[in-house]
Design an enzyme around this catalytic site. Sequence first.
Site, PDB file in Angstrom:
ATOM      1  N   LEU A   1      42.962 -44.285 -23.385  1.00  0.00           N
ATOM      2  CA  LEU A   1      42.116 -45.459 -23.216  1.00  0.00           C
ATOM      3  C   LEU A   1      42.159 -45.787 -21.744  1.00  0.00           C
ATOM      4  CD1 LEU A   1      42.841 -48.118 -26.017  1.00  0.00           C
ATOM      5  CD2 LEU A   1      40.649 -47.113 -25.428  1.00  0.00           C
ATOM      6  N   ASP A   2      41.019 -46.063 -21.145  1.00  0.00           N
ATOM      7  CA  ASP A   2      40.993 -46.411 -19.731  1.00  0.00           C
ATOM      8  C   ASP A   2      41.845 -47.635 -19.461  1.00  0.00           C
ATOM      9  OD1 ASP A   2      39.102 -44.393 -19.202  1.00  0.00           O
ATOM     10  OD2 ASP A   2      37.484 -45.717 -19.848  1.00  0.00           O
ATOM     11  N   ARG A   3      42.263 -47.761 -18.236  1.00  0.00           N
ATOM     12  CA  ARG A   3      43.089 -48.900 -17.826  1.00  0.00           C
ATOM     13  C   ARG A   3      42.397 -50.226 -18.128  1.00  0.00           C
ATOM     14  NH1 ARG A   3      44.509 -50.272 -11.690  1.00  0.00           N
ATOM     15  NH2 ARG A   3      46.053 -51.890 -12.059  1.00  0.00           N
TER      16      ARG A   3
ATOM     17  N   SER B   1      40.308 -50.811 -20.564  1.00  0.00           N
ATOM     18  CA  SER B   1      39.988 -50.926 -21.986  1.00  0.00           C
ATOM     19  C   SER B   1      41.246 -51.358 -22.723  1.00  0.00           C
ATOM     20  CB  SER B   1      39.490 -49.589 -22.540  1.00  0.00           C
ATOM     21  OG  SER B   1      38.298 -49.204 -21.887  1.00  0.00           O
TER      22      SER B   1
END
Length: 181
Positions: free
Chosen positions: A45-47, A49
């Site tokens: 998961l992106d930072r 998100s």
Amino acid sequence: MARLILFNKPYGVLSQFTDKGTADSPRATLSDHIALPGVYPAGRLDRDSEGLLVLTDDGRQQARIANPRFKAPKTYLVQVEGAPDDAALAALRSGVTLKDGPTRPAQVSRIDPPDLWPRDPPVRYRKSVPDTWLSLTITEGRNRQVRRMTAHVGHPTLRLVRWRVGDWTLDGLTPGQWRDA
């Protein structure tokens, strides 16, 4: 027996246990929340998100969850800028063509604002621009895919929370909390 962990990744936390960033500006990582040896994230998961991150100590299971070849559905609650019309939703349902190629069709619907924890920092609020919440399910996991898909149809993502991966959900987990599945 394989260990499976469900973690509610807070906004701003990297989906890895270490950070090779600079020493003078350390970034939050999984090790700030999970002190279990031998488990690794199945996907990322992106930072910026939030939401469900599945971790396991079984490499095969990790691949089955993360690899798009296995088409594990992932459901996101997405706050977008503006109010997507039926044509924008139809485009997402058909699949859109991004710079790295066409996406698989997504399941998408407008939803009422979900009862989520406040985000820190809060999502920017603009009085003159409405926002809309969507439930969006994909079976891929390209880099920043959901954000790129919503931007492609003219509605940039403001907040992104992964709620479900396969049969596992975030239900009952607060940000930074984890449990065995």
